[in-house]
Design an enzyme around this catalytic site. Structure first.
Site, PDB file in Angstrom:
ATOM      1  N   ALA A 162      -4.913  22.091 -29.750  1.00 19.94           N
ATOM      2  CA  ALA A 162      -5.007  21.406 -28.459  1.00 19.94           C
ATOM      3  C   ALA A 162      -3.632  21.052 -27.907  1.00 19.94           C
ATOM      4  O   ALA A 162      -2.697  20.802 -28.665  1.00 19.94           O
ATOM      5  CB  ALA A 162      -5.841  20.136 -28.620  1.00 19.94           C
ATOM      6  N   CYS A 163      -3.517  21.055 -26.579  1.00 22.60           N
ATOM      7  CA  CYS A 163      -2.286  20.663 -25.897  1.00 22.60           C
ATOM      8  C   CYS A 163      -2.630  19.765 -24.717  1.00 22.60           C
ATOM      9  O   CYS A 163      -3.643  19.998 -24.044  1.00 22.60           O
ATOM     10  CB  CYS A 163      -1.563  21.875 -25.308  1.00 22.60           C
ATOM     11  SG  CYS A 163      -1.003  23.033 -26.512  1.00 22.60           S
ATOM     12  N   PHE A 164      -1.769  18.803 -24.444  1.00 28.84           N
ATOM     13  CA  PHE A 164      -1.897  18.018 -23.228  1.00 28.84           C
ATOM     14  C   PHE A 164      -1.467  18.887 -22.052  1.00 28.84           C
ATOM     15  O   PHE A 164      -0.438  19.576 -22.115  1.00 28.84           O
ATOM     16  CB  PHE A 164      -1.015  16.774 -23.314  1.00 28.84           C
ATOM     17  CG  PHE A 164      -1.023  15.947 -22.061  1.00 28.84           C
ATOM     18  CD1 PHE A 164      -2.163  15.248 -21.694  1.00 28.84           C
ATOM     19  CD2 PHE A 164       0.097  15.870 -21.247  1.00 28.84           C
ATOM     20  CE1 PHE A 164      -2.180  14.494 -20.534  1.00 28.84           C
ATOM     21  CE2 PHE A 164       0.082  15.116 -20.085  1.00 28.84           C
ATOM     22  CZ  PHE A 164      -1.056  14.423 -19.731  1.00 28.84           C
ATOM     23  N   GLU A 220      -6.189  20.874 -23.134  1.00 29.64           N
ATOM     24  CA  GLU A 220      -6.673  22.253 -23.201  1.00 29.64           C
ATOM     25  C   GLU A 220      -6.611  22.788 -24.623  1.00 29.64           C
ATOM     26  O   GLU A 220      -5.768  22.386 -25.421  1.00 29.64           O
ATOM     27  CB  GLU A 220      -5.815  23.164 -22.310  1.00 29.64           C
ATOM     28  CG  GLU A 220      -6.027  22.926 -20.836  1.00 29.64           C
ATOM     29  CD  GLU A 220      -5.292  23.931 -19.940  1.00 29.64           C
ATOM     30  OE1 GLU A 220      -5.573  23.943 -18.748  1.00 29.64           O
ATOM     31  OE2 GLU A 220      -4.435  24.700 -20.452  1.00 29.64           O
TER      32      GLU A 220
END
Lengths: 88, 252
Positions: free
Chosen positions: B127-129, B136
């Site tokens: 996951a990434c901010f 996302e």
């Protein structure tokens, strides 16, 4: 006369401005979309202050009314351009 | 923020959930309640729309009526979200003076989302901010988050998608401008779920546990299992009437 303009703002936020005008002056305006404004009421104040404005007064009115509002995903320039476009 | 009250997963209707988030923010902002993380679900299923959204442009109200889906306007900006059974919602409230959360809006989204990103990675999802307010996995949104600053508090709530209830997606209107500019055609192509990304069924329990643990580690605070106070529940009951009102839903 009622006109709407839709634009994608910063960060992919969608902004829709609808202006009802009478004789070249704003009778009602709404700025809607999935952006953020802090405080939220600040944006509603912008809408209220625009009532009665002619196209030449839009920039000054929006610039002064958004002074204390942090807009996220939307710039005051977007509001100015979109309201002016509705009045053109 | 030395201690964080954690209110464990409960299910309420849309108006009650939004009212309780607001009531907690009021109490936290006034210093009468501690910083709080609440995990919750929605029954009946619901669509929440952002404070500035036009309800009829975002929601198919006839579909919602036919399917028994509630529709509520949030106190926070941002976009429309479908809250069905395969979804976990959280809310986080802290004093706006608390140094744990940056004053600037973009920085504070990143700060409050970071334990959630860590929790998703714990489960195996890369996951990434994604600024402004999304998380996302593999370029698809798995979490949307929204914030308001009122009452002396920062309130951020957000959704985490475990599974999509495809039968209820008709509640949301596809926005032609947004979709065309991104070059995609369907909700399923820009949104993903944890179960899809991990290739297994992810439970609400394991996700909740990971989120709580990461809030504790990330903010370096102790967790106190708690419940809403009498003041919060009483205020929430009054506020729920506003969230249920036609005037509030159709104010834009």
């Amino acid at each position: 006369m009622e006109r709407s303009v839709v634009r994608k703002g910063k960060g992919g936020k969608l902004v829709k401005v609808t202006v009802v005008s009478e004789g070249g002056r704003i009778a009602a305006v709404s700025i809607t979309g999935d952006f953020f404004a802090h405080p939220e009421e600040g944006l509603e104040q912008v809408e209220r202050e625009l009532i009665g404005a002619a196209i030449s007064e839009v920039r000054g009115t929006v610039e002064s009314a958004t002074g204390g509002v942090t807009l996220v995903g939307l710039k005051s320039e977007d509001i100015i351009e979109m309201v002016e476009e509705c009045l053109e | 923020m030395d201690r964080l009250r954690v209110i464990s997963y409960t299910v309420r209707d849309a108006a009650e959930n939004m009212a309780l988030d607001e009531a907690i923010a009021v109490a936290v902002g006034a210093g009468r309640s501690p910083p709080t993380l609440r995990l919750y679900g929605w029954d009946p299923p619901a669509v929440s729309i952002g404070y500035f959204q036009e309800v009829e442009a975002e929601v198919d109200l006839d579909f919602c009526e036919a399917e028994g889906i509630s529709v509520v306007r949030r106190l926070t900006g941002g976009g429309a979200v479908l809250h069905a059974s395969g979804e976990l919602t959280y809310s986080f409230a802290v004093s706006d003076m608390d140094p744990a959360v940056p004053q600037d809006i973009q920085g504070s989204y990143m700060r409050i989302c970071s334990p959630i990103v860590s929790a998703l990675r714990d489960l195996g999802a890369p996951a990434c901010f994604k600024p402004i307010n999304d998380i996302e996995v593999s370029g698809r949104k798995v979490s949307g988050n929204a914030q308001t600053r009122r009452f002396g508090a920062v309130l951020q709530h957000g959704t985490l998608l475990l599974d999509i209830d495809a039968g209820l997606l008709g509640a949301l209107r596809a926005n032609s401008v947004k979709l065309s500019e991104r070059g995609i055609t369907a909700h399923a192509q820009r949104v993903t779920t944890l179960s899809r990304e991990l290739g297994r069924r992810v439970t609400r329990g394991e996700l909740s546990w990971a989120v709580k643990r990461r809030f504790k580690e990330n903010f370096g605070c102790k967790l106190d299992a708690g419940q809403p106070t009498g003041e919060e529940l009483c205020r929430a009951q009054a506020l729920a009437d506003r969230y249920r009102s036609v005037e509030w839903l159709f104010r834009r």
